[in-house]
Design an enzyme around this catalytic site. Structure first.
Site, PDB file in Angstrom:
ATOM      1  N   VAL A  82       0.908  -1.169  -0.015  1.00 14.59           N
ATOM      2  CA  VAL A  82       0.092  -0.083  -0.003  1.00 14.59           C
ATOM      3  C   VAL A  82       0.709   1.154   0.135  1.00 14.59           C
ATOM      4  O   VAL A  82       2.008   1.564   0.770  1.00 14.59           O
ATOM      5  CB  VAL A  82      -1.026   0.049   1.235  1.00 14.59           C
ATOM      6  N   LYS A  83       0.463   2.167  -0.908  1.00 21.33           N
ATOM      7  CA  LYS A  83       1.313   3.311  -0.959  1.00 21.33           C
ATOM      8  C   LYS A  83       0.572   4.599  -0.397  1.00 21.33           C
ATOM      9  O   LYS A  83      -0.565   4.749  -0.699  1.00 21.33           O
ATOM     10  CB  LYS A  83       1.592   3.567  -2.533  1.00 21.33           C
TER      11      LYS A  83
END
Length: 217
Positions: A82-83
């Site tokens: 997840v960014k």
């Protein structure tokens, strides 16, 4: 050094994966928009092409919604990373997801102090943008040197992921400084293969071989 390709173009990712040099993929909302496809479908397909981490970015700015998006994205495939942006809310999300066992890539980093905060928040990767700093007359590679040194000083497990790479010299400098990862567009990766003396040497070898009239097969 690990090589990630920075694209949401599935055909390009497939081609890069076939070289055996691809260690992961990074995407962002702009790249997903260019694909013209539903984000979840693109991420799922990319995750099938590489066993390495695939960065999928949350697009909300408040903590609660960003966290919900992060949890949704991690459910797409086991190798989703997840960014989140390097904001106060983004680092809160990073800490929460990291505590839940989700890898997090903290993006849009432009200072060593920001990188220090991301490491303390449990980031798996920190993404300093070297090209964008160079664009405004600042020293992008100097930032990489600072972050690598700070992380070594305190034995942080966060990996330095060099982003906004403009050319092969950025890759060379990053490798010399000890950065863990570089992410770059497919065109930049292909530049790494090229050297005029390689082309000239191959041309000479093939010309000499043709004169023998032989065939290996």
């Amino acid at each position: 050094m690990k090589f990630f390709v920075d694209t949401a173009d599935v055909s390009e990712i497939r081609a890069m994966a076939q070289t055996g040099l691809l260690d992961g993929v990074t995407t962002n909302p702009s790249l997903i928009a260019k694909s013209g496809r539903k984000m979840a479908d693109v991420i799922a397909e990319i995750c099938e092409l590489t066993p390495g981490p695939v960065s999928a970015e949350a697009v909300s700015t408040d903590f609660e919604t960003m966290l919900a998006e992060g949890r949704y994205l991690r459910g797409i495939a086991k190798n989703v990373c997840v960014k989140v942006p390097l904001t106060e809310a983004g680092l809160r999300v990073c800490r929460t997801l990291a505590d839940e066992g989700t890898p997090v890539n903290v993006t849009l980093c432009f200072s060593a102090n920001q990188a220090l905060l991301a490491a303390k928040a449990g980031a798996t990767f920190i993404s300093p943008f070297v090209g964008r700093l160079d664009d405004i007359g600042q020293d992008g590679m100097g930032l990489i040197a600072d972050v690598v040194q700070i992380y070594r000083n305190y034995a942080f497990k966060t990996e330095v992921l060099v982003a906004s790479v403009r050319h092969p010299v950025h890759i060379l400098q990053s490798a010399k400084l000890g950065a863990h990862v570089a992410t770059m567009g497919p065109a930049t990766i292909r530049m790494l293969f090229k050297h005029p003396l390689t082309d000239k040497g191959l041309e000479a070898f093939l010309a000499d071989w043709a004169k023998t009239g032989q065939s290996i097969l």
